[in-house]
Scaffold this motif. Structure first.
Motif, PDB file in Angstrom:
ATOM      1  N   SER A 169       0.727  -1.182   0.051  1.00 44.03           N
ATOM      2  CA  SER A 169       0.021  -0.083   0.002  1.00 44.03           C
ATOM      3  C   SER A 169       0.803   1.251  -0.087  1.00 44.03           C
ATOM      4  O   SER A 169       2.064   1.219   0.375  1.00 44.03           O
ATOM      5  CB  SER A 169      -0.923  -0.068   1.075  1.00 44.03           C
ATOM      6  OG  SER A 169      -0.180  -0.111   2.435  1.00 44.03           O
ATOM      7  N   GLY A 170       0.376   2.213  -0.506  1.00 45.68           N
ATOM      8  CA  GLY A 170       1.101   3.689  -0.592  1.00 45.68           C
ATOM      9  C   GLY A 170       0.399   4.559  -1.575  1.00 45.68           C
ATOM     10  O   GLY A 170      -0.556   4.227  -2.209  1.00 45.68           O
ATOM     11  N   ARG A 171       1.181   5.498  -1.965  1.00 44.41           N
ATOM     12  CA  ARG A 171       1.019   6.559  -2.847  1.00 44.41           C
ATOM     13  C   ARG A 171       1.302   5.769  -4.146  1.00 44.41           C
ATOM     14  O   ARG A 171       2.375   4.956  -4.392  1.00 44.41           O
ATOM     15  CB  ARG A 171       1.815   7.726  -2.911  1.00 44.41           C
ATOM     16  CG  ARG A 171       1.527   8.804  -1.850  1.00 44.41           C
ATOM     17  CD  ARG A 171       2.222   9.907  -1.710  1.00 44.41           C
ATOM     18  NE  ARG A 171       1.695  10.856  -0.722  1.00 44.41           N
ATOM     19  CZ  ARG A 171       2.462  10.894   0.585  1.00 44.41           C
ATOM     20  NH1 ARG A 171       3.225   9.908   0.648  1.00 44.41           N
ATOM     21  NH2 ARG A 171       1.796  11.713   1.589  1.00 44.41           N
ATOM     22  N   ILE A 172       0.262   6.057  -5.353  1.00 47.08           N
ATOM     23  CA  ILE A 172       0.245   5.307  -6.680  1.00 47.08           C
ATOM     24  C   ILE A 172       1.704   5.542  -7.038  1.00 47.08           C
ATOM     25  O   ILE A 172       2.419   4.582  -7.719  1.00 47.08           O
ATOM     26  CB  ILE A 172      -0.839   5.990  -7.535  1.00 47.08           C
ATOM     27  CG1 ILE A 172      -2.170   5.569  -6.858  1.00 47.08           C
ATOM     28  CG2 ILE A 172      -0.577   5.426  -8.835  1.00 47.08           C
ATOM     29  CD1 ILE A 172      -3.404   5.981  -7.507  1.00 47.08           C
ATOM     30  N   ARG A 173       2.203   6.705  -7.048  1.00 45.54           N
ATOM     31  CA  ARG A 173       3.729   7.026  -7.759  1.00 45.54           C
ATOM     32  C   ARG A 173       4.594   6.243  -7.122  1.00 45.54           C
ATOM     33  O   ARG A 173       5.354   5.764  -7.836  1.00 45.54           O
ATOM     34  CB  ARG A 173       3.660   8.502  -7.966  1.00 45.54           C
ATOM     35  CG  ARG A 173       4.036   9.048  -6.429  1.00 45.54           C
ATOM     36  CD  ARG A 173       4.362  10.816  -6.526  1.00 45.54           C
ATOM     37  NE  ARG A 173       4.615  11.331  -5.166  1.00 45.54           N
ATOM     38  CZ  ARG A 173       3.731  11.906  -4.578  1.00 45.54           C
ATOM     39  NH1 ARG A 173       2.560  11.975  -5.029  1.00 45.54           N
ATOM     40  NH2 ARG A 173       3.985  12.466  -3.443  1.00 45.54           N
ATOM     41  N   ASP A 174       4.466   6.097  -5.807  1.00 44.05           N
ATOM     42  CA  ASP A 174       5.542   5.344  -5.125  1.00 44.05           C
ATOM     43  C   ASP A 174       5.523   3.816  -5.367  1.00 44.05           C
ATOM     44  O   ASP A 174       6.447   3.173  -5.582  1.00 44.05           O
ATOM     45  CB  ASP A 174       5.489   5.550  -3.572  1.00 44.05           C
ATOM     46  CG  ASP A 174       5.661   6.946  -3.125  1.00 44.05           C
ATOM     47  OD1 ASP A 174       6.862   7.566  -3.850  1.00 44.05           O
ATOM     48  OD2 ASP A 174       5.163   7.395  -2.355  1.00 44.05           O
TER      49      ASP A 174
END
Length: 232
Positions: free
Chosen positions: A220-225
């Motif tokens: 999980s995380g920011r899409i770009r990351d």
């Protein structure tokens, strides 16, 4: 549309293992998928559509299914819609019908009305008409496919414009290390939620979890990351 009085069988009282009944108006591809999934989840579902073919197709799949014009408030009253808390208006192509059904349901006091929209304008009109939740299934599917088509991600679910959960092949840089040493959160700004390896059940990730070659990670995380992590 059905004409005259509509005979609706009395719903079976909910047992302890049944969830609240849900009304689904429109049994096309989206409505059908929602309705049959709700049935599998334990809900009683009343499906309504003006198309007799759709009604016959779902007569054995849903608790009840009726051929009727749900834009008519008298029809909705005959269907006992006021007894429902939740309704899904899955009409996408006929904007006028979609709006009329939402308006009627809101006027009848339903406090959890979901509606499908095909365009931004349609969505804004649904919100102004009183829909509590507006969904854009085609747009969401398009975004999901775009993220999957590069073959780095195996599955992808976005929470909003920035955050997501994704399934991906473990990058080589973390293989052979316990998660506490690979420092995925510190180095890559993603959190490894779990691990799936061939022939074994899903593993909830803990600091001591060692990543093996060919493991699939749920992160999980920011899409770009997430995309950067998958590209390593």
């Amino acid at each position: 549309a059905a004409s005259g009085a509509i005979a609706i069988p009395r719903r079976i009282p909910l047992s302890a293992d049944k969830r609240k009944p849900v009304l689904v108006v429109g049994l096309g591809r989206f409505g059908s998928a929602v309705a049959t999934t709700l049935e599998r989840m334990g809900h009683e579902v009343l499906g309504v559509d003006v198309d007799g073919d759709f009604v016959r197709e779902h007569k054995d799949a849903l608790t009840q299914v009726v051929e009727a014009d749900a834009t008519e408030i008298d029809t909705l009253k005959q269907l006992g819609v006021a007894d429902f808390d939740t309704a899904i208006v899955a009409i996408g192509t006929n904007v006028e019908a979609s709006l009329l059904v939402v308006l009627a349901l809101v006027d009848m006091g339903l406090n959890n009305v979901w509606a499908k929209a095909n365009t931004d304008r349609h969505g804004r009109l649904l919100e102004r008409t009183g829909a509590h939740h507006v969904v854009f299934p085609e747009r969401k599917m398009g975004e999901r496919v775009a993220h999957l088509v590069n073959e780095r991600l195996l599955d992808f679910i976005a929470f909003d414009a920035e955050f997501a959960i994704a399934r991906l092949k473990a990058p080589e840089t973390v293989v052979g290390l316990p998660l506490m040493m690979s420092e995925c959160r510190k180095k890559f700004d993603v959190t490894v939620v779990g691990v799936k390896r061939a022939g074994e059940d899903f593993i909830h990730a803990v600091p001591d979890t060692i990543i093996f070659p060919d493991d699939e990670l749920v992160v999980s995380g920011r899409i770009r990351d997430i995309e950067k992590f998958a590209a390593i």
